[in-house]
Write an enzyme that holds these catalytic residues in place. Structure first.
Site, short mmCIF file in Angstrom:
data_model
loop_
_atom_site.label_atom_id
_atom_site.label_comp_id
_atom_site.label_asym_id
_atom_site.label_seq_id
_atom_site.Cartn_x
_atom_site.Cartn_y
_atom_site.Cartn_z
N GLU A 122 -52.10 32.40 34.54
CA GLU A 122 -50.68 32.14 34.76
C GLU A 122 -49.98 32.46 33.45
O GLU A 122 -50.06 31.71 32.48
CB GLU A 122 -50.47 30.68 35.17
CG GLU A 122 -51.16 30.28 36.46
CD GLU A 122 -50.60 31.00 37.68
OE1 GLU A 122 -49.43 31.45 37.62
OE2 GLU A 122 -51.31 31.11 38.68
N CYS B 181 -41.85 29.61 31.38
CA CYS B 181 -42.23 30.96 31.81
C CYS B 181 -41.34 31.47 32.94
O CYS B 181 -41.15 32.68 33.08
CB CYS B 181 -43.69 30.98 32.24
SG CYS B 181 -44.11 29.81 33.55
#
Length: 486
Positions: free
Chosen positions: A254, A288
């Site tokens: 991720e 993110c």
């Protein structure tokens, strides 16, 4: 609060709290005040080996444990978090400079993921499949992979450690967790303490606080773990992927993002402004999924820009412990310096600063930049700080082209008065997740989470956890007699 950190400033290996054996210490600082919270002697490669061997030794019995008994441990972990929620929230504010709003957001999601992990214990089911061979029965079993290595980041350390640790344990695996060195408590030893209090058998969860400077790639190269779950930058993620590939291990990655929030000509401008400000500036932009690039149709550009800048200028910057604060410190002085230099360099290259943020210590006030050249380097990178880039466009096709002009593909959003129009635009953007008439920062326990391109490999959440942390085994049973050609 100081005793909270010092009590957890140890390694946690095979059910024992003990100091590391490395030759240097990781110093845990409050990024706002500079206060020293704790000092932790790093774990060595030998201690990483001990952690993995403890996990390997204890995992088979855990895998054979009744899934309802495993569920009870996960449910108890949830109760521990609920009982200690105020204390954990204070730790998030102190260790990573999260505002109280951010701490509440992280804790809410952490509890939701623990609830889902508890239910996951009962979903590792198998299948019986037909066979073209007479008398044969095909059984497909879903089994834990064994031992999982988890490497978590500094921005949402409590949540993002739990997000891999809890489902991996729920599905019958053991875990070795390495938190980021800037958040060793909230992302590491606090997780160990929660599961210790929940009654998780010793050895199943081990936490090693260390750094690549001490252990090299031993966490990745060790022969015991079959899956490495990494959350962090794409630069480090590429390295993790290379090492795992050489070891024929599964990597769940991720990674970073460069999300676009698109405001079409028929959008509710006031609502789009609210969504964009939250999506860019939540946790100082250290997310993110944050909306790095805000793309606005020229038909509404002037109205949107005026309202966006006014709202950003009203955000309160300062002490994250103050409930009124919207923007607290970045995680470190190096990160604050990097963001400040990025803004200065972009303005020097010709961009216009509608707001020009300044740094005081690790606190960087918000910047809003516009007038960027189409090939401006800043448009291609993830900005882990409170900097918004406003980019105008003419029509849907140009919006899609600009949104896709990035090596990343994690999240995004489209604002429009026509939902189906938004969905059509969203389908054309190469990203793992996109949200219509909402922000870019979302995570839900049962919805697949992950990115395309440089934003990662694989998915987490819900049924995707089964793919990440289990394997399948085919066992056939011949009830009759097979006919062999010789």
């Amino acid at each position: 609060m100081t005793s909270f950190f010092t009590d957890l400033a140890q390694q946690y290996v095979d059910g024992e709290w003990r100091p590391g054996k490395g030759s240097w210490d990781i110093i845990d600082f409050n990024p706002y005040s500079g206060e020293k919270l704790a000092s932790i002697t790093v774990a060595t490669a030998d201690e990483v080996d001990q952690a993995y061997r403890a996990a390997e030794r204890t995992q088979p019995e855990w895998a054979d444990t009744n899934p309802y008994a495993r569920r009870a441990v996960l449910e108890k972990a949830l109760r521990v978090v609920e009982e200690r929620e105020d204390e954990i929230g204070e730790a998030i504010v102190a260790e990573l400079g999260g505002t109280r709003l951010k701490a509440g957001f992280e804790l809410h999601l952490a509890k939701e993921f623990l609830r889902e992990a508890a239910q996951l214990t009962l979903r590792s089911t198998g299948q019986i499949l037909p066979s073209p061979t007479e008398g044969k029965e095909n059984r497909v079993y879903r089994l834990p992979v064994g031992v999982v290595g988890v490497i978590s980041p500094f921005n949402f350390p409590f949540l993002l450690s739990l997000k891999s640790v809890a489902p991996a344990l729920a599905l019958g695996n053991a875990v070795v967790l390495k938190p980021h060195q800037n958040t060793p408590i909230c992302g590491g030893t606090l997780i160990a303490k929660v599961f210790e209090e929940a009654g998780l058998p010793a050895g199943l969860l081990n936490v090693v606080v260390t750094d690549i400077a001490e252990i090299g790639d031993s966490l990745l190269e060790h022969p015991v773990p079959q899956v490495i779950s990494f959350t962090g930058s794409d630069r480090i993620g590429r390295h993790v992927a290379r090492v795992c590939a050489a070891q024929l291990k599964r990597a769940v990655l991720e990674l970073g993002g460069n999300s676009a929030l698109i405001v079409l000509d028929d959008a509710d401008v006031d609502y789009a402004v609210d969504a964009a400000v939250f999506s860019r500036y939540i946790h100082q932009g250290q997310v993110c999924m944050a909306a790095n690039r805000i793309l606005v149709d020229r038909a509404v550009e002037r109205e949107f820009t005026e309202k966006f800048v006014a709202k950003v200028a009203s955000l309160r910057v300062g002490d994250p412990a103050d409930p009124a604060t919207h923007i607290g410190p970045l995680i470190s002085s190096s990160q604050a310096d990097a963001v400040s230099k990025l803004v200065e360099g972009t303005v020097a290259a010709g961009a216009t600063a509608l707001l020009h943020g300044r740094a005081e210590g690790n606190v960087v006030s918000p910047s809003v930049l516009t007038g960027l050249a189409a090939d401006a380097p800043v448009l291609q990178q993830e900005i882990f700080g409170p900097v918004a880039l406003l980019v105008p466009f003419d029509g849907e096709d140009e919006a899609v082209r600009i949104a896709n002009d990035t090596p990343y593909g994690l999240s995004g959003a489209v604002h429009t008065g026509n939902i189906e129009r938004g969905v059509r635009v969203g389908q054309r953007i190469r990203t793992g997740m996109i949200h219509i008439n909402d922000g870019t920062v979302h995570d839900e326990p049962i919805v697949p989470f992950g990115g395309e391109k440089n934003s990662g490999l694989g998915r987490l959440n819900g049924e995707s956890m089964l793919e990440a942390f289990t394997t399948q085994k085919w066992i056939s049973v011949q009830h009759g007699r097979s006919q062999f050609p010789f």
